[in-house]
Design an enzyme around this catalytic site. Structure first.
Site, PDB file in Angstrom:
ATOM      1  N   LYS A  17       0.851  -1.188   0.000  1.00 28.75           N
ATOM      2  CA  LYS A  17       0.000   0.000   0.000  1.00 28.75           C
ATOM      3  C   LYS A  17       0.885   1.236   0.000  1.00 28.75           C
ATOM      4  CE  LYS A  17       0.775   1.333   4.478  1.00 28.75           C
ATOM      5  NZ  LYS A  17       1.484   2.581   4.873  1.00 28.75           N
ATOM      6  N   ASP A  35      -3.157  -1.068  10.427  1.00 23.45           N
ATOM      7  CA  ASP A  35      -3.233  -1.093   8.967  1.00 23.45           C
ATOM      8  C   ASP A  35      -3.873  -2.366   8.419  1.00 23.45           C
ATOM      9  OD1 ASP A  35      -2.022   1.352   8.845  1.00 23.45           O
ATOM     10  OD2 ASP A  35      -0.098   0.630   8.086  1.00 23.45           O
TER      11      ASP A  35
END
Length: 285
Positions: free
Chosen positions: A14, A139
């Site tokens: 990401k 996350d």
């Protein structure tokens, strides 16, 4: 014929396309506002079902004890939540650097959760898996849910968004950044005024910034060197707390040309931004 007891799944990287630190909580965690986007590049996890209850991860990662590995912790959390008695052989093809700000460990954990949920035929919904993921790290839920997102809180309050999908060149300067050290640093900006998601999405990408960048520059000169070099060639920014830096390019050819000019002392790759995780694409096939 595909083996129903075996899955090979991606664990994508990401980027934080922007990251604001808006405050510090009494428990020491920081309040954030960020935009998460996936890349078509990452680790790969192969999961094979075992009926004897054993959980075996290969290979072991340097500097991380198996007991601290998020893949094994995810598998154990899933078993504890469901009472499942099955096991798995878990083989990780690690491509994302440790301490790079690309979410590698969190992505690996999410792939383990979704893969084992499928392999063990548990049929837990995404909401439950995301809640389990949050217990492993802030996350993890965005990787579980699998869509680019505006995130608030400590990064766990997610709203799906559609972002542009340019090409990126991502550079790792060869150092591992300590996230706790960055958030402990007295010079870290902690009082950026909160903005609305609509305002963040209306702003030009060139105006997005990462509040951790100046602190990481000061603590890690190798990161500063990459930022300086990349910024002379394309819009560049730190992702997460680093150590990786990304440059945004409009076309794949531009990314290829930038890679060809990259100093050999750094590790780098090109990838396209994605709004849907390739993990979810793989599970849907």
């Amino acid at each position: 014929m595909p083996d129903p007891g075996r899955l090979t799944l991606p664990a994508p990287a990401k980027l934080n396309r922007m990251l604001h630190v808006t405050g510090r909580r009494t428990d020491g965690y920081h309040e954030l506002q960020t935009l998460f986007q996936f890349l078509d590049h990452g680790d790969t996890l192969t999961l094979s079902r075992r009926d004897d209850g054993e959980l075996r991860l290969t290979p072991s990662l340097e500097s991380i004890d198996d007991g601290d590995n998020l893949i094994l912790r995810a598998a154990l959390a899933l078993r504890d939540a469901t009472g499942c008695r099955l096991g798995a052989d878990l083989h990780l093809d690690k491509r994302l650097p440790l301490g790079g700000g690309l979410g590698g460990g969190s992505s690996d954990a999410a792939t383990a959760l979704l893969g084992l949920n499928r392999l063990w035929e548990l049929a837990l919904p995404l909401d439950t898996l995301a809640e389990l993921g949050l217990s492993l790290g802030a996350d993890v839920p965005v990787f579980v849910r699998g869509h680019a997102a505006w995130a608030e809180g400590i990064g766990e309050r997610l709203t799906p968004v559609e972002l542009e999908t340019p090409w990126f060149v991502v550079v790792h300067p060869g150092v591992s950044v300590s996230t706790p050290a960055v958030f402990r640093a007295p010079e870290l900006t902690r009082d950026t005024p909160p903005i609305t998601m609509a305002r963040a999405l209306q702003g030009e990408t060139a105006s997005w910034r990462n509040d951790c960048e100046l602190t990481v520059r000061e603590l890690y000169p190798a990161v500063a060197s990459v930022l300086d070099w990349l910024s002379d060639r394309a819009p560049a920014m730190l992702t997460g707390t680093g150590a990786c830096i990304f440059a945004r390019l409009d076309h794949e050819a531009d990314a290829t040309a930038l890679l060809a000019d990259m100093p050999s002392r750094w590790t780098s790759f090109k990838a396209q931004g994605l709004n849907r995780s390739p993990l979810h694409d793989a599970l849907d096939r």
